[in-house]
Write a protein that holds these residues in place. Structure first.
Motif, PDB file in Angstrom:
ATOM      1  N   PHE A 159     -29.054   0.692 -10.720  1.00 20.79           N
ATOM      2  CA  PHE A 159     -28.019  -0.222 -11.206  1.00 20.79           C
ATOM      3  C   PHE A 159     -28.620  -1.317 -12.076  1.00 20.79           C
ATOM      4  CE2 PHE A 159     -25.772  -4.248 -10.819  1.00 20.79           C
ATOM      5  CZ  PHE A 159     -24.517  -3.896 -11.286  1.00 20.79           C
ATOM      6  N   GLN A 160     -29.615  -2.023 -11.569  1.00 23.68           N
ATOM      7  CA  GLN A 160     -30.147  -3.185 -12.275  1.00 23.68           C
ATOM      8  C   GLN A 160     -30.814  -2.789 -13.592  1.00 23.68           C
ATOM      9  OE1 GLN A 160     -29.563  -6.167 -11.469  1.00 23.68           O
ATOM     10  NE2 GLN A 160     -29.368  -6.396  -9.262  1.00 23.68           N
ATOM     11  N   ARG A 176     -29.753  -5.188 -16.815  1.00 25.02           N
ATOM     12  CA  ARG A 176     -29.894  -6.510 -16.200  1.00 25.02           C
ATOM     13  C   ARG A 176     -31.360  -6.836 -15.895  1.00 25.02           C
ATOM     14  NH1 ARG A 176     -24.704  -4.876 -14.710  1.00 25.02           N
ATOM     15  NH2 ARG A 176     -23.168  -6.581 -14.760  1.00 25.02           N
ATOM     16  N   TYR A 235     -22.186   3.147 -11.530  1.00 25.59           N
ATOM     17  CA  TYR A 235     -22.679   1.773 -11.392  1.00 25.59           C
ATOM     18  C   TYR A 235     -21.770   0.946 -10.485  1.00 25.59           C
ATOM     19  CZ  TYR A 235     -25.839   2.948 -15.198  1.00 25.59           C
ATOM     20  OH  TYR A 235     -26.818   3.536 -15.972  1.00 25.59           O
ATOM     21  N   VAL A 262     -16.479   0.084 -16.645  1.00 24.89           N
ATOM     22  CA  VAL A 262     -17.852   0.323 -16.204  1.00 24.89           C
ATOM     23  C   VAL A 262     -17.956   1.749 -15.652  1.00 24.89           C
ATOM     24  CG1 VAL A 262     -19.660  -0.436 -14.612  1.00 24.89           C
ATOM     25  CG2 VAL A 262     -18.179  -2.113 -15.710  1.00 24.89           C
ATOM     26  N   GLU A 263     -19.107   2.374 -15.849  1.00 22.49           N
ATOM     27  CA  GLU A 263     -19.297   3.726 -15.344  1.00 22.49           C
ATOM     28  C   GLU A 263     -19.101   3.773 -13.841  1.00 22.49           C
ATOM     29  OE1 GLU A 263     -22.763   5.855 -16.531  1.00 22.49           O
ATOM     30  OE2 GLU A 263     -22.883   4.820 -18.470  1.00 22.49           O
ATOM     31  N   THR A 283     -28.501  -4.003 -23.277  1.00 21.49           N
ATOM     32  CA  THR A 283     -28.978  -2.648 -23.552  1.00 21.49           C
ATOM     33  C   THR A 283     -30.192  -2.337 -22.684  1.00 21.49           C
ATOM     34  OG1 THR A 283     -28.213  -2.847 -25.835  1.00 21.49           O
ATOM     35  CG2 THR A 283     -29.788  -1.088 -25.346  1.00 21.49           C
ATOM     36  N   PRO A 284     -30.215  -1.188 -22.004  1.00 20.15           N
ATOM     37  CA  PRO A 284     -31.353  -0.863 -21.132  1.00 20.15           C
ATOM     38  C   PRO A 284     -32.673  -0.812 -21.905  1.00 20.15           C
ATOM     39  CG  PRO A 284     -29.505   0.597 -20.691  1.00 20.15           C
ATOM     40  CD  PRO A 284     -29.157  -0.173 -21.934  1.00 20.15           C
ATOM     41  N   GLN A 318     -25.563  -8.271 -18.385  1.00 21.68           N
ATOM     42  CA  GLN A 318     -25.729  -6.886 -18.789  1.00 21.68           C
ATOM     43  C   GLN A 318     -26.158  -6.825 -20.249  1.00 21.68           C
ATOM     44  OE1 GLN A 318     -22.267  -4.507 -18.115  1.00 21.68           O
ATOM     45  NE2 GLN A 318     -23.149  -2.636 -18.962  1.00 21.68           N
ATOM     46  N   THR A 336     -28.239  -0.779 -16.161  1.00 20.81           N
ATOM     47  CA  THR A 336     -27.290  -1.623 -16.892  1.00 20.81           C
ATOM     48  C   THR A 336     -27.985  -2.673 -17.748  1.00 20.81           C
ATOM     49  OG1 THR A 336     -27.111  -3.136 -15.002  1.00 20.81           O
ATOM     50  CG2 THR A 336     -25.520  -1.325 -15.121  1.00 20.81           C
TER      51      THR A 336
END
Length: 289
Positions: free
Chosen positions: A98-99, A104, A202, A198-199, A118-119, A116, A102
């Motif tokens: 998750f972290q 974060r 997640y 949100v997906e 861009t990964p 949030q 997303t």
């Protein structure tokens, strides 16, 4: 005939000997090992790749995460006792997915809320980081798609899941995320993010792990089916028409009341002033005539 009987007796005597059981046991072990090697090579390869994945995840962790979370995920405190990064022992792969998934984490700088973005890492790198953190201590695993998907449900079952999920969401989530999942402000610089769009994976992981200021809802608090129902309700909001007209982002009664006072009553006051001024000018012309 006597020779055959004598030979059979000798074989039977050897079968009852002390070494016969050991020979049979060794043959059985060799046969079992051969069958396992022939029919289960993928499991052995999977064990090796898992070890390699954990090692890869540790390398990524040491470079990108250890400054805040410690070299072994034990957490780091500053000199004045503030928590720079919490311990990751026992948070599980779901929290990492998750972290990091997303965007974060990693954070650009410490703060009350991780926004949030861009990964930074690829899916393979996120999986490796999750495998390493999961090796630090038992924790929630990354959910499977069957945990949050409504595939295979009939229309009646789907509608029942949406109804149940709406009741759960209105009871447990609206205080922070708003009745439409649009988010809202929280004390000490935090905020509840928007969760519409949100997906589903997640959302499930957020319920399971409780990121930032959010409480965690383990399977003892909300069952996997109830988490799926909440996700079904949030998904239904995307397709629901807004019967009230312009929703102002669905942020609730405060902005709607402000808009009513400023736009509605303000517009009426402006119209009244214009009518009064226009009437005054008309009466003045009549008097002059």
């Amino acid at each position: 005939m006597r020779l055959l009987n004598r030979s059979a007796g000798q074989i039977s005597k050897h079968r009852r000997g002390p070494l016969a059981g050991l020979v049979v046991l060794l043959l059985g072990l060799l046969l079992t090992g051969g069958l396992y090697a022939a029919f289960a090579p993928a499991q052995a390869d999977e064990t090796i790749s898992s070890d390699e994945q954990i090692a890869q995840g540790r390398e990524l962790f040491l470079v990108s995460c250890s400054f805040c979370h410690g070299q072994n995920g034990e957490g780091v405190r500053t000199e004045n006792g503030n928590q720079l990064g919490p311990s990751l022992v026992g948070v599980g792969a779901a929290a990492v997915d998750f972290q990091v998934g997303t965007g974060r984490m990693p954070m650009a700088q410490p703060g009350a809320q991780a926004p949030q973005k861009t990964p930074t890492f690829t899916d393979e790198e996120i999986a490796a980081l999750g495998a390493y953190v999961a090796s630090l201590g038992p924790g929630p695993a990354i959910p499977d798609e069957s945990d949050y998907s409504l595939e295979g449900m009939s229309d009646e079952e789907r509608q029942a899941a949406i109804t149940r999920g709406g009741q759960i969401f209105l009871t447990n989530c609206t205080a922070c995320h708003n009745f439409e999942g649009s988010g809202g402000a929280m004390p000490r610089g935090g905020y509840a993010p928007k969760i519409r769009g949100v997906e589903p994976k997640y959302i499930y992981e957020a319920l399971l792990t409780g990121p930032q200021n959010m409480p965690s809802f383990g399977n003892g608090d909300l069952s996997p089916e109830e988490k799926r129902d909440v996700i079904a309700y949030l998904g239904s909001l995307e397709d629901s028409p807004n019967y009230g007209g312009f929703a102002l982002g669905g942020l609730g009664p405060v902005p709607e009341g402000l808009a009513a006072w400023v736009l509605g009553i303000g517009g009426l006051v402006g119209a009244a002033v214009w009518i009064a001024a226009h009437t005054t000018r008309t009466n003045k012309k009549k008097v002059d005539a």
